[in-house]
Structures are given as C-alpha cells and as structure tokens.
Design a protein around this motif. Structure first.
Motif, PDB file in Angstrom:
ATOM      1  N   TYR A   1       8.918   3.546 -18.950  1.00  0.00           N
ATOM      2  CA  TYR A   1       8.933   2.091 -18.810  1.00  0.00           C
ATOM      3  C   TYR A   1       9.254   1.618 -17.395  1.00  0.00           C
ATOM      4  O   TYR A   1       9.992   2.261 -16.646  1.00  0.00           O
ATOM      5  N   ASP A   2       8.665   0.486 -17.067  1.00  0.00           N
ATOM      6  CA  ASP A   2       8.882  -0.178 -15.784  1.00  0.00           C
ATOM      7  C   ASP A   2       8.796  -1.662 -16.122  1.00  0.00           C
ATOM      8  O   ASP A   2       7.728  -2.269 -16.065  1.00  0.00           O
ATOM      9  N   THR A   3       9.936  -2.242 -16.526  1.00  0.00           N
ATOM     10  CA  THR A   3       9.878  -3.548 -17.203  1.00  0.00           C
ATOM     11  C   THR A   3       9.636  -4.736 -16.266  1.00  0.00           C
ATOM     12  O   THR A   3       9.372  -5.835 -16.737  1.00  0.00           O
ATOM     13  N   MET A   4       9.717  -4.504 -14.949  1.00  0.00           N
ATOM     14  CA  MET A   4       9.402  -5.630 -14.049  1.00  0.00           C
ATOM     15  C   MET A   4       7.923  -5.638 -13.653  1.00  0.00           C
ATOM     16  O   MET A   4       7.453  -6.545 -12.981  1.00  0.00           O
ATOM     17  N   HIS A   5       7.181  -4.621 -14.088  1.00  0.00           N
ATOM     18  CA  HIS A   5       5.829  -4.400 -13.598  1.00  0.00           C
ATOM     19  C   HIS A   5       4.758  -5.022 -14.509  1.00  0.00           C
ATOM     20  O   HIS A   5       4.701  -4.735 -15.703  1.00  0.00           O
ATOM     21  N   PHE A   6       3.908  -5.849 -13.912  1.00  0.00           N
ATOM     22  CA  PHE A   6       2.728  -6.393 -14.601  1.00  0.00           C
ATOM     23  C   PHE A   6       1.505  -6.069 -13.749  1.00  0.00           C
ATOM     24  O   PHE A   6       1.562  -6.149 -12.527  1.00  0.00           O
TER      25      PHE A   6
ATOM     26  N   ILE B   1       2.197  -7.008  -9.934  1.00  0.00           N
ATOM     27  CA  ILE B   1       3.354  -7.777  -9.444  1.00  0.00           C
ATOM     28  C   ILE B   1       4.604  -7.269 -10.138  1.00  0.00           C
ATOM     29  O   ILE B   1       4.573  -6.932 -11.331  1.00  0.00           O
ATOM     30  N   ASP B   2       5.682  -7.159  -9.376  1.00  0.00           N
ATOM     31  CA  ASP B   2       6.995  -6.864  -9.951  1.00  0.00           C
ATOM     32  C   ASP B   2       7.781  -8.167  -9.971  1.00  0.00           C
ATOM     33  O   ASP B   2       7.930  -8.822  -8.929  1.00  0.00           O
ATOM     34  N   ILE B   3       8.278  -8.545 -11.152  1.00  0.00           N
ATOM     35  CA  ILE B   3       9.071  -9.771 -11.246  1.00  0.00           C
ATOM     36  C   ILE B   3      10.506  -9.455 -10.823  1.00  0.00           C
ATOM     37  O   ILE B   3      10.783  -8.353 -10.332  1.00  0.00           O
TER      38      ILE B   3
ATOM     39  N   TYR C   1       0.859  -1.193   0.000  1.00  0.00           N
ATOM     40  CA  TYR C   1       0.000   0.000   0.000  1.00  0.00           C
ATOM     41  C   TYR C   1       0.893   1.239   0.000  1.00  0.00           C
ATOM     42  O   TYR C   1       1.419   1.647   1.027  1.00  0.00           O
ATOM     43  N   ARG C   2       1.079   1.821  -1.179  1.00  0.00           N
ATOM     44  CA  ARG C   2       2.004   2.950  -1.307  1.00  0.00           C
ATOM     45  C   ARG C   2       1.636   3.815  -2.503  1.00  0.00           C
ATOM     46  O   ARG C   2       0.894   3.387  -3.398  1.00  0.00           O
ATOM     47  N   THR C   3       2.196   5.026  -2.495  1.00  0.00           N
ATOM     48  CA  THR C   3       1.996   5.900  -3.651  1.00  0.00           C
ATOM     49  C   THR C   3       3.072   5.585  -4.706  1.00  0.00           C
ATOM     50  O   THR C   3       4.106   5.003  -4.385  1.00  0.00           O
TER      51      THR C   3
ATOM     52  N   CYS D   1      -0.815   0.701  -8.265  1.00  0.00           N
ATOM     53  CA  CYS D   1      -1.693  -0.466  -8.375  1.00  0.00           C
ATOM     54  C   CYS D   1      -1.275  -1.579  -7.419  1.00  0.00           C
ATOM     55  O   CYS D   1      -2.048  -2.495  -7.149  1.00  0.00           O
ATOM     56  N   HIS D   2      -0.046  -1.485  -6.906  1.00  0.00           N
ATOM     57  CA  HIS D   2       0.381  -2.434  -5.873  1.00  0.00           C
ATOM     58  C   HIS D   2      -0.457  -2.246  -4.605  1.00  0.00           C
ATOM     59  O   HIS D   2      -0.606  -3.169  -3.808  1.00  0.00           O
ATOM     60  N   SER D   3      -1.002  -1.059  -4.416  1.00  0.00           N
ATOM     61  CA  SER D   3      -1.844  -0.779  -3.248  1.00  0.00           C
ATOM     62  C   SER D   3      -3.111  -1.619  -3.246  1.00  0.00           C
ATOM     63  O   SER D   3      -3.710  -1.856  -2.205  1.00  0.00           O
TER      64      SER D   3
HETATM   65 ZN   LIG Z   1       5.262  -2.509 -10.046  1.00  0.00          ZN
END
Ligand SMILES: [Zn+2]
Length: 274
Positions: free
Chosen positions: A256-261, A209-211, A191-193, A202-204
C-alpha cells in the motif's frame, strides 16, 4: 360467363401482395446486416483491449489481437505468452498483465493477498510511448494544475491534467475536515525510479499525485517488511472523487501507498465493465 371478382377478393389479394413485398424487403435488409454482425461477433476484442482502445486509442491501431502499432511505426506486444508469478508480473509485465488483477473500485476492501497490487503492474514502454520517452519529452507535455495554493505540473496527454483539475474542483466541495488529507500535496511530476527498484515511477510521466504526506501510510515505512500490516487513514470519500475522474488509489494495494493516486482510466473502466 366468368364470375366477377368481388371487392373482398381484391382487398385480400392486396393484403397478400403488401405482406409479401415487405417480408422480402426485410429479408433483404437482414441479408445486408447479417455478415457484418457475424463478423463483429467473430472479431470482438477482449475486454482489456476494448478499454485500451477507448482510453488510449488515439495513439495506436490494433494490428491484430496481439499487437499495437503506434503511430510512429513502433509495435508493442499485448501478450508475451509467459506464465508469471507475482514478482515477475511486477518486473516483467506485458500490456495484458496490467489487467491481471481487477482494480476494486469503490469496494473499501483491505488487501490481504500478498500479490494483489492492481495498477502496480505496469509495462514501462506502454506509458513511455504515450507520455514521453525521456524526461525532456515528458516535460514538453506538462501543464500547470492549481492544487489549492500550489501549482502542480501534470501531463496533458489523454486528458490527465483536465481530469486532475476536475478532481481538485470536486475536492473543494468536501467538508473542511477532509481537505487536510489532500492539501498540501506531496507532489506530482518527479522523474525518478520507484524506491528500491530500477523501474520508472508513474510520477516520472506526470500522471500520479501524492496527497498530504502527513496522513500517509506506505508499506516501505513498515519496520518489518516481511509481515506487512495494512494501515490507512485516508477517508474513502476522497478516494471516490479521484476514481470518478479515472485515478486509481495506491491504498488498494497489498504493497500500500495511501497517498498515491495515479491516472489509469483503463483500470477504472475495466472494473466497471467486468
Ligand atoms: Zn506516489
């Protein structure tokens, strides 16, 4: 004396009567269908609203072409009617704005337009209504998903946790050389900004998920943020598995944020229908 009616005439008369009756019946059926079809054509919702209903329709009813009425009685506007530049789209998105850029599913494209961030444009209340309006409300919707040796906490709403379970089952079938990119993860619920903003990540909601961070590239890590140079090491075979189950990839964003799905089945469907 009247001429007797021939068998040929009788057969001909029967054919005429049968044809006339069936024709009338068909016309009657058409008369019943026609108003419904005409109505369906007249009120066909725009594509973005169709996919919203398909993916999330259990939470709301469409009050009119511009209003979602949530089951708790709240309403949200689909379109605020404002013209926005790309910064405004990110910071003041309405629900329709989320579809401003079509997610380039399966395209292997490298983003070059500095505004092109499909999926990064989010209307916060829309997600809060579904996944939880406070940290505690989100936590009540979290369930465990096995991710290799880890146990991730993932939101069960809209089938997100079930979809991530299918992703990880599929990833286990990939060659070992690819598994290093996804295991271990860099986390799901948090739960974060978003770094550098006041907007909730969206992790909040427990839907992102970050791989493995070891192979990740992120635009904010670039030394010169004015000239963002695209970098990616994540194989597309991994991206395709996530997309198959409704997750979009942050590697298709200019920022880009390549670990983020992130679980956004509406954007995957929209891309497929368009
Ligand atoms: Zn992420």
């Amino acid at each position: 004396m009247a001429k007797p009616i021939s068998a040929k005439t009788i057969v001909f008369a029967i054919i005429i009567i049968v044809c006339f009756t069936s024709c009338q019946q068909r016309q009657g059926e058409q008369a019943l269908q026609a108003p419904e079809q005409a109505e369906a054509q007249a009120v066909a919702p725009p594509l973005f609203l169709q996919v919203l209903e398909e993916c999330y329709g259990q939470h709301f009813s469409v009050l009119d072409t511009n209003t979602l009425r949530w089951h708790d009685g709240d309403s949200l506007l689909l379109d605020d009617g404002k013209q926005k530049n790309c910064q405004e789209l990110i910071h003041h998105a309405d629900i329709q704005d989320q579809f401003h850029y079509t997610y380039p599913k399966g395209s292997k494209m490298i983003p070059t337009d500095s505004c092109f961030d499909p999926g990064r444009i989010r209307n916060e209340p829309f997600f809060q209504k579904m996944y939880g309006e406070t940290k505690e409300a989100v936590k009540a919707n979290l369930v465990e998903v096995a991710w290799g040796e880890e146990r991730l906490m993932v939101n069960k709403v809209n089938g997100c946790s079930d979809s991530l379970t299918k992703v990880v089952q599929q990833l286990h079938h990939l060659p070992d050389s690819l598994k290093q990119f996804v295991f271990p993860s860099a986390g799901c619920f948090n739960y974060r900004t978003i770094k550098g903003t006041t907007r909730l990540s969206c992790h909040s909601y427990g839907i992102a998920i970050d791989i493995n961070v070891k192979h990740a590239h992120y635009w904010r890590w670039a030394k010169n943020k004015d000239i963002i140079k695209y970098k990616n090491a994540i194989p597309y075979a991994i991206v395709e598995v996530f997309e198959q189950y409704g997750f979009i990839w942050g590697g298709y964003w200019y920022h880009y944020d390549t670990m983020h799905f992130e679980f956004r089945p509406e954007l995957i469907k929209y891309a497929a229908y368009e």
